[in-house]
Motif scaffolding. Structure first.
Motif, PDB file in Angstrom:
ATOM      1  N   GLU A   6       0.828  -1.201   0.000  1.00 25.87           N
ATOM      2  CA  GLU A   6       0.000   0.000   0.000  1.00 25.87           C
ATOM      3  C   GLU A   6       0.864   1.253   0.000  1.00 25.87           C
ATOM      4  O   GLU A   6       1.997   1.238   0.484  1.00 25.87           O
ATOM      5  CB  GLU A   6      -0.907   0.054   1.238  1.00 25.87           C
ATOM      6  CG  GLU A   6      -1.812  -1.125   1.423  1.00 25.87           C
ATOM      7  CD  GLU A   6      -1.282  -2.097   2.458  1.00 25.87           C
ATOM      8  OE1 GLU A   6      -2.093  -2.803   3.082  1.00 25.87           O
ATOM      9  OE2 GLU A   6      -0.051  -2.156   2.633  1.00 25.87           O
ATOM     10  N   GLY A   9      -0.951   6.947   2.109  1.00 26.27           N
ATOM     11  CA  GLY A   9      -1.480   7.451   3.366  1.00 26.27           C
ATOM     12  C   GLY A   9      -0.795   8.739   3.786  1.00 26.27           C
ATOM     13  O   GLY A   9       0.169   9.184   3.165  1.00 26.27           O
ATOM     14  N   TRP A  36     -10.253  -2.944   0.577  1.00 24.02           N
ATOM     15  CA  TRP A  36      -9.610  -2.173   1.623  1.00 24.02           C
ATOM     16  C   TRP A  36     -10.334  -2.365   2.946  1.00 24.02           C
ATOM     17  O   TRP A  36     -11.579  -2.334   2.979  1.00 24.02           O
ATOM     18  CB  TRP A  36      -9.602  -0.688   1.261  1.00 24.02           C
ATOM     19  CG  TRP A  36      -8.718  -0.367   0.113  1.00 24.02           C
ATOM     20  CD1 TRP A  36      -9.061  -0.348  -1.212  1.00 24.02           C
ATOM     21  CD2 TRP A  36      -7.334  -0.030   0.173  1.00 24.02           C
ATOM     22  NE1 TRP A  36      -7.977  -0.019  -1.974  1.00 24.02           N
ATOM     23  CE2 TRP A  36      -6.905   0.194  -1.147  1.00 24.02           C
ATOM     24  CE3 TRP A  36      -6.417   0.127   1.207  1.00 24.02           C
ATOM     25  CZ2 TRP A  36      -5.580   0.539  -1.454  1.00 24.02           C
ATOM     26  CZ3 TRP A  36      -5.114   0.487   0.903  1.00 24.02           C
ATOM     27  CH2 TRP A  36      -4.707   0.690  -0.409  1.00 24.02           C
ATOM     28  N   TYR A  37      -9.556  -2.562   3.981  1.00 23.31           N
ATOM     29  CA  TYR A  37     -10.054  -2.613   5.348  1.00 23.31           C
ATOM     30  C   TYR A  37      -9.342  -1.505   6.133  1.00 23.31           C
ATOM     31  O   TYR A  37      -8.320  -0.988   5.696  1.00 23.31           O
ATOM     32  CB  TYR A  37      -9.749  -3.960   6.005  1.00 23.31           C
ATOM     33  CG  TYR A  37     -10.641  -5.090   5.557  1.00 23.31           C
ATOM     34  CD1 TYR A  37     -10.558  -5.598   4.266  1.00 23.31           C
ATOM     35  CD2 TYR A  37     -11.566  -5.661   6.434  1.00 23.31           C
ATOM     36  CE1 TYR A  37     -11.381  -6.640   3.855  1.00 23.31           C
ATOM     37  CE2 TYR A  37     -12.383  -6.708   6.043  1.00 23.31           C
ATOM     38  CZ  TYR A  37     -12.291  -7.192   4.751  1.00 23.31           C
ATOM     39  OH  TYR A  37     -13.104  -8.220   4.363  1.00 23.31           O
ATOM     40  N   ARG A  38      -9.887  -1.186   7.277  1.00 25.13           N
ATOM     41  CA  ARG A  38      -9.210  -0.220   8.148  1.00 25.13           C
ATOM     42  C   ARG A  38      -9.363  -0.642   9.596  1.00 25.13           C
ATOM     43  O   ARG A  38     -10.320  -1.323   9.964  1.00 25.13           O
ATOM     44  CB  ARG A  38      -9.749   1.190   7.939  1.00 25.13           C
ATOM     45  CG  ARG A  38     -11.185   1.414   8.379  1.00 25.13           C
ATOM     46  CD  ARG A  38     -11.641   2.815   7.993  1.00 25.13           C
ATOM     47  NE  ARG A  38     -13.014   3.085   8.424  1.00 25.13           N
ATOM     48  CZ  ARG A  38     -13.690   4.176   8.118  1.00 25.13           C
ATOM     49  NH1 ARG A  38     -13.118   5.126   7.363  1.00 25.13           N
ATOM     50  NH2 ARG A  38     -14.929   4.356   8.555  1.00 25.13           N
ATOM     51  N   ARG A  45     -10.716  -4.511  13.018  1.00 22.61           N
ATOM     52  CA  ARG A  45     -10.544  -4.239  11.589  1.00 22.61           C
ATOM     53  C   ARG A  45     -11.903  -4.367  10.914  1.00 22.61           C
ATOM     54  O   ARG A  45     -12.669  -5.301  11.181  1.00 22.61           O
ATOM     55  CB  ARG A  45      -9.544  -5.219  10.976  1.00 22.61           C
ATOM     56  CG  ARG A  45      -9.088  -4.849   9.591  1.00 22.61           C
ATOM     57  CD  ARG A  45      -7.964  -5.750   9.135  1.00 22.61           C
ATOM     58  NE  ARG A  45      -6.768  -5.609   9.960  1.00 22.61           N
ATOM     59  CZ  ARG A  45      -5.594  -6.164   9.655  1.00 22.61           C
ATOM     60  NH1 ARG A  45      -5.474  -6.884   8.539  1.00 22.61           N
ATOM     61  NH2 ARG A  45      -4.566  -6.015  10.459  1.00 22.61           N
ATOM     62  N   VAL A  48     -13.893  -1.582   4.376  1.00 24.48           N
ATOM     63  CA  VAL A  48     -14.174  -0.250   3.859  1.00 24.48           C
ATOM     64  C   VAL A  48     -14.824  -0.349   2.480  1.00 24.48           C
ATOM     65  O   VAL A  48     -15.893   0.196   2.241  1.00 24.48           O
ATOM     66  CB  VAL A  48     -12.883   0.596   3.765  1.00 24.48           C
ATOM     67  CG1 VAL A  48     -13.174   1.952   3.125  1.00 24.48           C
ATOM     68  CG2 VAL A  48     -12.256   0.771   5.130  1.00 24.48           C
ATOM     69  N   ASP A  88     -12.445   8.809  10.059  1.00 29.74           N
ATOM     70  CA  ASP A  88     -11.776   7.980   9.053  1.00 29.74           C
ATOM     71  C   ASP A  88     -10.321   7.680   9.431  1.00 29.74           C
ATOM     72  O   ASP A  88      -9.648   6.929   8.723  1.00 29.74           O
ATOM     73  CB  ASP A  88     -11.804   8.672   7.693  1.00 29.74           C
ATOM     74  CG  ASP A  88     -13.209   8.869   7.155  1.00 29.74           C
ATOM     75  OD1 ASP A  88     -13.517   9.968   6.661  1.00 29.74           O
ATOM     76  OD2 ASP A  88     -14.005   7.908   7.247  1.00 29.74           O
ATOM     77  N   TYR A  92      -5.038   1.698   7.137  1.00 27.30           N
ATOM     78  CA  TYR A  92      -5.776   1.102   6.028  1.00 27.30           C
ATOM     79  C   TYR A  92      -4.956  -0.043   5.427  1.00 27.30           C
ATOM     80  O   TYR A  92      -3.780   0.130   5.095  1.00 27.30           O
ATOM     81  CB  TYR A  92      -6.077   2.156   4.973  1.00 27.30           C
ATOM     82  CG  TYR A  92      -7.199   3.080   5.379  1.00 27.30           C
ATOM     83  CD1 TYR A  92      -7.026   3.997   6.409  1.00 27.30           C
ATOM     84  CD2 TYR A  92      -8.443   3.016   4.760  1.00 27.30           C
ATOM     85  CE1 TYR A  92      -8.055   4.830   6.813  1.00 27.30           C
ATOM     86  CE2 TYR A  92      -9.483   3.853   5.147  1.00 27.30           C
ATOM     87  CZ  TYR A  92      -9.283   4.754   6.176  1.00 27.30           C
ATOM     88  OH  TYR A  92     -10.315   5.578   6.573  1.00 27.30           O
ATOM     89  N   CYS A  94      -4.719  -3.149   2.517  1.00 28.15           N
ATOM     90  CA  CYS A  94      -5.176  -3.748   1.273  1.00 28.15           C
ATOM     91  C   CYS A  94      -5.384  -5.247   1.499  1.00 28.15           C
ATOM     92  O   CYS A  94      -4.627  -5.886   2.252  1.00 28.15           O
ATOM     93  CB  CYS A  94      -4.137  -3.523   0.181  1.00 28.15           C
ATOM     94  SG  CYS A  94      -4.617  -4.186  -1.435  1.00 28.15           S
TER      95      CYS A  94
END
Length: 114
Positions: A6, A9, A36-38, A45, A48, A88, A92, A94
């Motif tokens: 990734e 950011g 995508w997760y965050r 987790r 997204v 937000d 983040y 992948c």
């Protein structure tokens, strides 16, 4: 094996935008979905956004209308994030789903603050 890296950011003010990039390498033929997760500090987790091999997208309610996930190429998936807010703020990650395997990147920090 699939490797995910990734980038993109950083620190952004509320209302701003960022674009995250996920570059995949390795056995790309085995990948079905990418997304995508965050994970925010002290929280689990969460998904997204997700895009299937055929281009079908899915979004978490919290980001609908603000985030867009799309494939730039066979190996690169982008997450365009608009109207960012402090909620937000998270790392983040992948994600790629293959046949019987799930792959993760190392994560990239997104911080939304004045």
């Amino acid at each position: 094996q699939v490797q995910l890296v990734e980038s993109g950011g950083g620190l952004v003010q509320p209302g701003g935008s960022l674009t995250l990039s996920c570059a995949a390498s390795g056995s790309l033929f085995s990948i079905n979905d990418m997304g995508w997760y965050r994970q925010a500090l002290g929280r689990q987790r969460e998904l997204v956004a997700n895009i299937s091999r055929r281009g079908v997208t899915m979004y978490a309610d919290a980001v609908k209308g603000r985030f867009t996930v799309y494939r730039q190429s066979r190996s690169t998936v982008l997450l365009q994030m608009n109207r960012l807010n402090p909620g937000d703020t998270a790392v983040y990650f992948c994600n790629a789903v293959g046949v019987g395997r799930t792959y993760w990147g190392q994560g990239t920090q997104v911080t939304v603050s004045l």
